[in-house]
Scaffold this motif. Structure first.
Motif, mmCIF file in Angstrom:
data_model
loop_
_atom_site.group_PDB
_atom_site.id
_atom_site.type_symbol
_atom_site.label_atom_id
_atom_site.label_comp_id
_atom_site.label_asym_id
_atom_site.label_seq_id
_atom_site.Cartn_x
_atom_site.Cartn_y
_atom_site.Cartn_z
ATOM 1 N N GLY A 98 0.823 -1.214 0.000
ATOM 2 C CA GLY A 98 0.000 0.000 0.000
ATOM 3 C C GLY A 98 0.852 1.257 0.000
ATOM 4 N N GLU A 99 1.928 1.245 0.781
ATOM 5 C CA GLU A 99 2.814 2.406 0.853
ATOM 6 C C GLU A 99 3.526 2.649 -0.466
ATOM 7 N N ALA A 100 3.740 1.587 -1.216
ATOM 8 C CA ALA A 100 4.385 1.716 -2.526
ATOM 9 C C ALA A 100 3.372 2.136 -3.594
ATOM 10 N N GLU A 101 2.137 2.340 -3.150
ATOM 11 C CA GLU A 101 1.039 2.769 -4.026
ATOM 12 C C GLU A 101 0.853 1.842 -5.219
ATOM 13 N N GLN A 102 0.951 0.536 -4.941
ATOM 14 C CA GLN A 102 0.766 -0.457 -6.007
ATOM 15 C C GLN A 102 -0.662 -0.994 -6.044
ATOM 16 N N VAL A 103 -1.508 -0.503 -5.130
ATOM 17 C CA VAL A 103 -2.885 -0.994 -5.048
ATOM 18 C C VAL A 103 -3.821 0.184 -4.796
ATOM 19 N N PRO A 104 -5.108 0.072 -5.190
ATOM 20 C CA PRO A 104 -6.069 1.141 -4.917
ATOM 21 C C PRO A 104 -6.213 1.341 -3.401
ATOM 22 N N GLU A 105 -6.017 2.580 -2.959
ATOM 23 C CA GLU A 105 -5.913 2.865 -1.536
ATOM 24 C C GLU A 105 -7.170 2.531 -0.739
ATOM 25 N N GLU A 106 -8.364 2.899 -1.248
ATOM 26 C CA GLU A 106 -9.597 2.722 -0.484
ATOM 27 C C GLU A 106 -9.873 1.249 -0.193
ATOM 28 N N SER A 107 -9.873 0.440 -1.216
ATOM 29 C CA SER A 107 -10.187 -0.978 -1.013
ATOM 30 C C SER A 107 -9.075 -1.664 -0.219
ATOM 31 N N HIS A 108 -7.858 -1.200 -0.362
ATOM 32 C CA HIS A 108 -6.727 -1.785 0.367
ATOM 33 C C HIS A 108 -6.882 -1.523 1.865
ATOM 34 N N ALA A 109 -7.279 -0.318 2.224
ATOM 35 C CA ALA A 109 -7.471 0.025 3.637
ATOM 36 C C ALA A 109 -8.581 -0.840 4.240
ATOM 37 N N LEU A 110 -9.662 -1.036 3.513
ATOM 38 C CA LEU A 110 -10.754 -1.886 4.001
ATOM 39 C C LEU A 110 -10.291 -3.330 4.140
ATOM 40 N N PHE A 111 -9.482 -3.783 3.195
ATOM 41 C CA PHE A 111 -8.967 -5.148 3.265
ATOM 42 C C PHE A 111 -8.069 -5.315 4.489
ATOM 43 N N LEU A 112 -7.230 -4.328 4.759
ATOM 44 C CA LEU A 112 -6.361 -4.391 5.944
ATOM 45 C C LEU A 112 -7.187 -4.415 7.228
ATOM 46 N N ASP A 113 -8.317 -3.702 7.229
ATOM 47 C CA ASP A 113 -9.215 -3.749 8.396
ATOM 48 C C ASP A 113 -9.726 -5.169 8.624
ATOM 49 N N ARG A 114 -10.128 -5.837 7.544
ATOM 50 C CA ARG A 114 -10.599 -7.227 7.658
ATOM 51 C C ARG A 114 -9.460 -8.143 8.106
ATOM 52 N N PHE A 115 -8.273 -7.890 7.588
ATOM 53 C CA PHE A 115 -7.094 -8.667 7.975
ATOM 54 C C PHE A 115 -6.858 -8.515 9.480
ATOM 55 N N ASP A 116 -6.976 -7.287 9.969
ATOM 56 C CA ASP A 116 -6.790 -7.022 11.399
ATOM 57 C C ASP A 116 -7.868 -7.705 12.246
ATOM 58 N N GLU A 117 -9.090 -7.775 11.714
ATOM 59 C CA GLU A 117 -10.168 -8.495 12.413
ATOM 60 C C GLU A 117 -9.767 -9.958 12.592
ATOM 61 N N LEU A 118 -9.256 -10.551 11.525
ATOM 62 C CA LEU A 118 -8.810 -11.942 11.596
ATOM 63 C C LEU A 118 -7.715 -12.083 12.640
ATOM 64 N N ARG A 119 -6.733 -11.200 12.601
ATOM 65 C CA ARG A 119 -5.594 -11.275 13.530
ATOM 66 C C ARG A 119 -6.058 -11.164 14.978
ATOM 67 N N ALA A 120 -7.068 -10.334 15.227
ATOM 68 C CA ALA A 120 -7.582 -10.156 16.590
ATOM 69 C C ALA A 120 -8.450 -11.337 17.019
ATOM 70 N N GLN A 121 -9.225 -11.881 16.083
ATOM 71 C CA GLN A 121 -10.170 -12.956 16.406
ATOM 72 C C GLN A 121 -9.487 -14.311 16.536
ATOM 73 N N LEU A 122 -8.442 -14.545 15.789
ATOM 74 C CA LEU A 122 -7.809 -15.864 15.747
ATOM 75 C C LEU A 122 -7.363 -16.386 17.121
ATOM 76 N N PRO A 123 -6.654 -15.601 17.941
ATOM 77 C CA PRO A 123 -6.251 -16.153 19.244
ATOM 78 C C PRO A 123 -7.438 -16.370 20.184
ATOM 79 N N VAL A 124 -8.524 -15.623 19.985
ATOM 80 C CA VAL A 124 -9.695 -15.724 20.850
ATOM 81 C C VAL A 124 -10.535 -16.942 20.483
ATOM 82 N N ASP A 125 -10.751 -17.134 19.185
ATOM 83 C CA ASP A 125 -11.587 -18.241 18.725
ATOM 84 C C ASP A 125 -11.034 -18.817 17.421
ATOM 85 N N PRO A 126 -9.990 -19.673 17.544
ATOM 86 C CA PRO A 126 -9.331 -20.207 16.336
ATOM 87 C C PRO A 126 -10.269 -20.971 15.407
#
Length: 136
Positions: free
Chosen positions: A24-52
């Motif tokens: 994203g920092e290298a601006e190789q992807v559309p910023e808006e959808s990339h930010a939303l995707f990273l949010d979903r990625f972070d949801e996974l990272r937070a949820q995984l240790p709680v409920d694998p």
């Protein structure tokens, strides 16, 4: 408390996230959808240790999306994550690799049953070095 096995995969997710951020920092992807995707990625990272178990489907979806949305980094997705989330992720693994991971998983379960220590990375290296001659 996360097991060593789960902790290993959380570290791999963190590594993959750092690659996505750099993309994203290298601006190789559309910023808006990339930010939303990273949010979903972070949801996974937070949820995984709680409920694998509940996180499996989200993990499959996220990892498959990394490969389809960001083909330029598909080769950087840790193979362990494909195996860990399984399901549709296994479509991106050749049969020989799946066989290796099945054998590795069997060794891990055996070690757990016998209360023996198990180092996933070390075992994976040993199995890779033993190569195809160990297959029947």
């Amino acid at each position: 408390m996360a097991t060593a096995h789960l902790e290993h995969h959380l570290v791999l997710l963190d590594h993959l996230r750092s690659i996505l951020v750099a993309l994203g920092e290298a601006e190789q992807v559309p910023e808006e959808s990339h930010a939303l995707f990273l949010d979903r990625f972070d949801e996974l990272r937070a949820q995984l240790p709680v409920d694998p178990v509940e996180s499996q489907y989200l993990g499959q979806d996220i990892i498959c999306q990394v490969i389809t949305r960001y083909p330029q980094i598909a080769h950087l997705v840790p193979r362990d994550l494909l195996w860990f989330f399984a399901g549709d992720c296994l479509h991106y693994m050749p049969d020989e690799e799946i066989e290796l991971y099945q054998a590795l998983e069997e060794r891990r379960f055996e070690a757990e049953e016998n209360d023996e220590p198990f180092d996933w990375n070390q075992e994976k290296q040993l199995m890779a070095m033993s190569g195809p001659q160990s297959h029947h």
